[in-house]
Design an enzyme around this catalytic site. Structure first.
Site, short mmCIF file in Angstrom:
data_model
loop_
_atom_site.label_atom_id
_atom_site.label_comp_id
_atom_site.label_asym_id
_atom_site.label_seq_id
_atom_site.Cartn_x
_atom_site.Cartn_y
_atom_site.Cartn_z
N CYS A 161 7.10 1.56 4.44
CA CYS A 161 7.29 1.38 5.88
C CYS A 161 8.79 1.43 6.23
O CYS A 161 9.41 2.47 6.10
CB CYS A 161 6.63 0.09 6.34
SG CYS A 161 6.48 -0.01 8.15
N HIS A 178 1.08 1.17 4.85
CA HIS A 178 1.14 -0.02 4.00
C HIS A 178 0.06 0.06 2.92
O HIS A 178 -1.07 -0.35 3.17
CB HIS A 178 0.95 -1.28 4.84
CG HIS A 178 2.14 -1.59 5.68
ND1 HIS A 178 3.20 -2.33 5.24
CD2 HIS A 178 2.46 -1.20 6.94
CE1 HIS A 178 4.12 -2.42 6.18
NE2 HIS A 178 3.70 -1.74 7.22
N GLU A 191 -0.38 -1.78 0.48
CA GLU A 191 -0.81 -3.15 0.14
C GLU A 191 -1.82 -3.69 1.13
O GLU A 191 -2.43 -4.73 0.89
CB GLU A 191 0.42 -4.07 0.05
CG GLU A 191 1.06 -4.51 1.35
CD GLU A 191 1.98 -3.48 2.01
OE1 GLU A 191 1.96 -2.30 1.60
OE2 GLU A 191 2.70 -3.86 2.95
#
Lengths: 250, 192
Positions: free
Chosen positions: B76, B174, B176
């Site tokens: 990001c 993202h 994650e």
């Protein structure tokens, strides 16, 4: 293509979900972490946790819960309820919340939105608006819908965007729990008036209601609680229904 | 050991959580020796470009990051800081990727929030990932397409969803927070 999001909302008290939930294969229906994991596996696009408690002891239970949820799931989640300051938000974000949702405190002190956005970035800040239809339009209520304010939902949404809110979670109090569909006029007006994404909330009862909200308004996401918790409609069912109608979903 | 670069960018915990779910040990650190010694380095971040770059410069982390020889993954804001320059606060960045970071024109909802697929993706990070798979984005600024672009997302305009130059990788989304697809991409990075 950007997908329309389906977001289950969980009410939390003392670190546990409040409403009884009837969910397949859950040992303890009140366990918010287990519920979060189940929703993530079912394809929920995000989760919202709404803390409906106030005391300091319960607050620390919430922080602990946020830590456990953050470790357990691999989709984004928002935490709201009782956030009055940058310190309140910081504790939740440090614990692993991706976004925080603010409501009453922002109406009492609108510059709080800017302060939060400058500290954490707009993408972290969801402004929740509870609106009730009155003779002269949609009025904003605070304190869990108990107290009317002088603000119209439209004006407040526009001001919050200017102050740096990253998303608006817009609930129609008239429609909440009624299962008769979302407040299409309210959502349509506000989603067209602001550039930030609007999450529609209140009124989902049938699959067709999700189609309506995405075809008749510019809502970016739809939030629901009861129908998912009680197993009336599952997230995969909503996704498949929307897919069949060419509405982009994950 | 994976080093996660610690700086004034929020939600670094979520990267740590994701690595732990994959059974990978990691260390959140801003100590140069620990970053240099790590097998791989993750440069995460959500936040504002100007203050993040200032913070990195104060600690000498800007130069350190550019000299790393092990695989580095910017996420990001991390991707954006690895580019040449960002329009956000008119910030000169690290210049690993030959891309300019710009604000989305107001032709649709901004920020770009939610799940989006790729119009194209290639390279080692995307092994086993089909372009139709969705990943989670939340950003108002994007990196231009450039010769280092390895994945493209089309929202308002086509932009760099991922960049790669030698040992440096960057993803705008993202991983994650991107469910199973995100885990696959993180695992691909860990397997480099």
């Amino acid at each position: 293509m950007l997908k329309k999001r389906i977001i289950p909302c969980l009410d939390i008290r003392d670190g546990r979900t409040v409403k009884g939930v009837q969910f397949i294969n859950l040992r303890d229906a009140g366990d918010a972490v287990e519920l979060a994991r189940a929703y993530a596996q079912q394809g929920a696009d995000e989760l919202v946790f709404l803390d409906i408690t106030a005391t300091v002891e319960q607050r620390s239970a919430l922080i602990h819960l946020v830590e456990k949820v953050a470790a357990a799931i691999h989709i984004p989640f928002t935490v709201g309820g009782g956030i009055n300051s940058v310190a309140d938000a910081s504790a939740l974000i440090q614990a692993g919340a991706d976004k925080v949702s603010i409501n009453s405190a922002a109406l009492k002190n609108p510059p709080l939105i800017r302060e939060l956005a400058n500290t954490f970035g707009s993408q972290c800040i969801v402004l929740a608006i509870d609106a009730r239809r009155e003779t002269d339009g949609w009025r904003v209520y605070v304190h869990g819908g108990r107290t009317p304010t002088s603000r119209s939902a439209l004006d407040w949404a526009k001001e919050a965007e200017q102050l740096g809110a990253g998303e608006i979670l817009l609930t129609s109090m008239n429609h909440d729990g009624a299962k008769t569909g979302f407040a299409l006029d309210l959502i349509r007006e506000i989603a067209a008036a602001v550039q930030i994404p609007v999450i529609a909330s209140g009124g989902a009862g049938q699959l067709v209601h999700f189609e309506e909200i995405f075809t008749h308004t510019q809502a970016s996401a739809a939030l629901a609680a009861g129908i998912f918790h009680f197993g009336e409609i599952s997230i995969p069912e909503v996704k498949q229904f929307l897919k069949n109608r060419q509405i982009p979903v994950r | 050991m994976i080093a996660i670069v610690k700086y004034n960018a929020g939600n670094i915990r979520s990267v740590e959580n994701a690595l732990q779910r994959l059974g990978q040990d990691c260390l959140i650190t801003d100590i140069p020796e620990q970053i240099l010694r790590a097998d791989k380095v993750i440069f995460p971040g959500v936040g504002e470009a100007g203050s993040a770059m200032a913070h990195l410069r104060e600690r000498g982390l800007d130069q350190l990051i550019c000299t790393l020889a092990q695989p580095v993954l910017g996420i990001c804001l991390g991707l954006q800081l690895l580019c040449r320059h960002s329009e956000e606060s008119n910030t000169p960045c690290l210049g690993i990727f030959d891309a300019q970071v710009r604000r989305f024109p107001p032709l649709d909802k901004v920020p770009h929030v939610g799940w989006d697929n790729f119009s194209h993706c290639s390279g080692p990070l995307f092994m086993g990932v089909h372009p139709s798979e969705d990943v989670y984005y939340v950003h108002s600024y994007y990196a231009d397409l450039c010769p280092h672009t390895v994945a493209v997302c089309d929202y308002i305009l086509p932009f760099s969803a991922a960049l790669q130059r030698d040992n440096f990788f960057g993803v705008q989304f993202h991983p994650e927070k991107s469910a199973d697809t995100g885990e696959k991409i993180l695992q691909n990075f860990l397997a480099l």
